[in-house]
Motif scaffolding. Structure first.
Motif, mmCIF file in Angstrom:
data_model
loop_
_atom_site.group_PDB
_atom_site.id
_atom_site.type_symbol
_atom_site.label_atom_id
_atom_site.label_comp_id
_atom_site.label_asym_id
_atom_site.label_seq_id
_atom_site.Cartn_x
_atom_site.Cartn_y
_atom_site.Cartn_z
ATOM 1 N N ARG A 104 0.838 -1.198 0.000
ATOM 2 C CA ARG A 104 0.000 0.000 0.000
ATOM 3 C C ARG A 104 0.876 1.252 0.000
ATOM 4 O O ARG A 104 0.637 2.206 -0.718
ATOM 5 C CB ARG A 104 -0.949 0.004 1.200
ATOM 6 C CG ARG A 104 -1.834 1.247 1.224
ATOM 7 C CD ARG A 104 -2.880 1.242 2.316
ATOM 8 N NE ARG A 104 -2.338 0.958 3.621
ATOM 9 C CZ ARG A 104 -2.894 0.094 4.476
ATOM 10 N NH1 ARG A 104 -3.963 -0.558 4.169
ATOM 11 N NH2 ARG A 104 -2.336 -0.111 5.656
ATOM 12 N N ARG A 105 1.931 1.252 0.826
ATOM 13 C CA ARG A 105 2.846 2.391 0.882
ATOM 14 C C ARG A 105 3.557 2.580 -0.461
ATOM 15 O O ARG A 105 3.696 3.693 -0.962
ATOM 16 C CB ARG A 105 3.868 2.195 2.002
ATOM 17 C CG ARG A 105 4.763 3.409 2.224
ATOM 18 C CD ARG A 105 5.738 3.198 3.357
ATOM 19 N NE ARG A 105 6.874 2.399 2.979
ATOM 20 C CZ ARG A 105 7.922 2.856 2.272
ATOM 21 N NH1 ARG A 105 7.962 4.096 1.867
ATOM 22 N NH2 ARG A 105 8.924 2.068 1.968
ATOM 23 N N ARG A 146 2.462 1.616 -3.414
ATOM 24 C CA ARG A 146 1.468 2.113 -4.384
ATOM 25 C C ARG A 146 1.331 3.630 -4.267
ATOM 26 O O ARG A 146 1.268 4.338 -5.262
ATOM 27 C CB ARG A 146 0.106 1.461 -4.148
ATOM 28 C CG ARG A 146 -0.018 0.081 -4.686
ATOM 29 C CD ARG A 146 -1.442 -0.456 -4.488
ATOM 30 N NE ARG A 146 -1.524 -1.841 -4.829
ATOM 31 C CZ ARG A 146 -1.551 -2.316 -6.064
ATOM 32 N NH1 ARG A 146 -1.505 -1.484 -7.081
ATOM 33 N NH2 ARG A 146 -1.623 -3.609 -6.300
ATOM 34 N N LYS A 147 1.280 4.109 -3.030
ATOM 35 C CA LYS A 147 1.141 5.550 -2.810
ATOM 36 C C LYS A 147 2.393 6.294 -3.300
ATOM 37 O O LYS A 147 2.285 7.324 -3.967
ATOM 38 C CB LYS A 147 0.898 5.825 -1.322
ATOM 39 C CG LYS A 147 0.609 7.268 -1.022
ATOM 40 C CD LYS A 147 0.281 7.454 0.426
ATOM 41 C CE LYS A 147 0.073 8.918 0.733
ATOM 42 N NZ LYS A 147 -0.156 9.171 2.133
ATOM 43 N N HIS A 183 2.339 6.368 -7.041
ATOM 44 C CA HIS A 183 1.083 6.878 -7.616
ATOM 45 C C HIS A 183 0.389 5.832 -8.494
ATOM 46 O O HIS A 183 -0.032 6.113 -9.611
ATOM 47 C CB HIS A 183 1.321 8.165 -8.410
ATOM 48 C CG HIS A 183 2.051 9.200 -7.629
ATOM 49 N ND1 HIS A 183 1.470 9.882 -6.590
ATOM 50 C CD2 HIS A 183 3.329 9.632 -7.698
ATOM 51 C CE1 HIS A 183 2.356 10.702 -6.065
ATOM 52 N NE2 HIS A 183 3.495 10.576 -6.709
ATOM 53 N N ASP A 223 -2.702 3.176 -9.038
ATOM 54 C CA ASP A 223 -4.071 2.885 -8.632
ATOM 55 C C ASP A 223 -4.686 1.947 -9.659
ATOM 56 O O ASP A 223 -3.999 1.472 -10.570
ATOM 57 C CB ASP A 223 -4.892 4.169 -8.475
ATOM 58 C CG ASP A 223 -4.900 5.017 -9.738
ATOM 59 O OD1 ASP A 223 -4.787 4.453 -10.848
ATOM 60 O OD2 ASP A 223 -5.024 6.242 -9.615
ATOM 61 N N GLU A 251 6.111 10.200 6.488
ATOM 62 C CA GLU A 251 5.410 8.938 6.246
ATOM 63 C C GLU A 251 5.234 8.142 7.533
ATOM 64 O O GLU A 251 4.178 7.554 7.758
ATOM 65 C CB GLU A 251 6.168 8.092 5.217
ATOM 66 C CG GLU A 251 6.121 8.663 3.819
ATOM 67 C CD GLU A 251 7.102 8.002 2.877
ATOM 68 O OE1 GLU A 251 6.946 8.233 1.672
ATOM 69 O OE2 GLU A 251 8.015 7.283 3.319
ATOM 70 N N GLU A 298 2.453 9.781 9.453
ATOM 71 C CA GLU A 298 1.175 9.483 8.803
ATOM 72 C C GLU A 298 0.735 8.049 9.099
ATOM 73 O O GLU A 298 -0.427 7.799 9.435
ATOM 74 C CB GLU A 298 1.315 9.690 7.295
ATOM 75 C CG GLU A 298 0.039 9.485 6.526
ATOM 76 C CD GLU A 298 0.239 9.740 5.043
ATOM 77 O OE1 GLU A 298 -0.075 8.829 4.252
ATOM 78 O OE2 GLU A 298 0.722 10.831 4.685
ATOM 79 N N ASP A 299 1.666 7.097 9.017
ATOM 80 C CA ASP A 299 1.341 5.697 9.307
ATOM 81 C C ASP A 299 0.939 5.517 10.770
ATOM 82 O O ASP A 299 -0.030 4.820 11.067
ATOM 83 C CB ASP A 299 2.525 4.782 8.992
ATOM 84 C CG ASP A 299 2.735 4.602 7.498
ATOM 85 O OD1 ASP A 299 1.839 4.973 6.712
ATOM 86 O OD2 ASP A 299 3.815 4.092 7.125
ATOM 87 N N ARG A 342 -2.528 6.942 11.283
ATOM 88 C CA ARG A 342 -3.544 6.074 10.694
ATOM 89 C C ARG A 342 -3.790 4.856 11.576
ATOM 90 O O ARG A 342 -4.926 4.501 11.853
ATOM 91 C CB ARG A 342 -3.130 5.630 9.288
ATOM 92 C CG ARG A 342 -4.183 4.799 8.591
ATOM 93 C CD ARG A 342 -3.822 4.441 7.156
ATOM 94 N NE ARG A 342 -2.429 4.245 6.831
ATOM 95 C CZ ARG A 342 -1.725 3.139 7.098
ATOM 96 N NH1 ARG A 342 -2.270 2.147 7.730
ATOM 97 N NH2 ARG A 342 -0.466 3.054 6.751
#
Length: 133
Positions: free
Chosen positions: A3-4, A6-7, A10, A12, A111, A114-115, A118
Motif C-alpha cells: 500500500r505504501r 502504491r502511494k 502513484h 491505482d 510517512e 502518517e502511518d 492512521r
C-alpha cells in the motif's frame, strides 16, 4: 508494505504500471536523483523486466508482456524487493538500481507520522474522513 509503495509510485486501479518517468519522479522526490540519468533508469527497467521473465520461466509460467518503457506494479515490487536484485543487475547500472531500491525502502519522517496516525486512529475507531471535517 505494498500500500505504501502504491502511494509512493502513484499507482491505482486506473494505472497499474510503473514507467521510467515514475522512477525518476520517485528519486527526485526523495532527493536521490543526482547523477542518475534516464539512460540509467531505462537500463534498470530493462534489467528488472529480464529478471522478472527469468523468475516466471524458471517457475514454468508464461512471461508477461509489458509496454516498452514500463512494468506492472506487481512485477516491479516482486523484483526490486528481491534480496539479491542488485547482484543480478549489470555493474554499470548498479548505482541507479541501488538508489531506486533505497528510495522505495526508506521511510521519511512524514510517512512514519502518517502511518502512526492512521494506525492510532483505526485502533480508536476514528475514520480518517472524520478527522478532516
Amino acid at each position: 508494505h505494498k500500500r505504501r509503495l502504491r502511494k509512493l509510485l502513484h499507482v491505482d486501479s486506473a494505472n497499474s504500471y510503473i514507467s521510467v518517468t515514475d522512477m525518476a519522479l520517485l528519486l527526485s522526490a526523495r532527493g536521490m536523483d543526482d547523477g542518475i540519468t534516464n539512460l540509467g533508469l531505462h537500463a534498470v527497467m530493462d534489467a528488472l523486466k529480464k529478471i522478472h521473465v527469468a523468475m516466471l520461466t524458471q517457475g514454468g509460467f508464461c512471461a508477461e508482456n509489458f509496454p516498452e518503457d514500463s512494468i506492472s506494479f506487481d512485477a516491479f515490487v516482486d523484483v526490486i524487493l528481491l534480496p539479491d536484485v542488485l547482484d543480478r543487475i549489470d555493474s554499470l547500472w548498479y548505482r541507479p538500481a541501488a538508489r531506486l531500491k533505497k528510495a522505495l525502502l526508506t521511510t521519511t519522517v512524514e510517512e512514519a507520522i502518517e502511518d502512526a496516525t492512521r494506525v492510532s486512529m483505526s485502533a480508536s475507531g476514528v475514520k480518517s474522513h472524520e478527522v478532516h471535517k
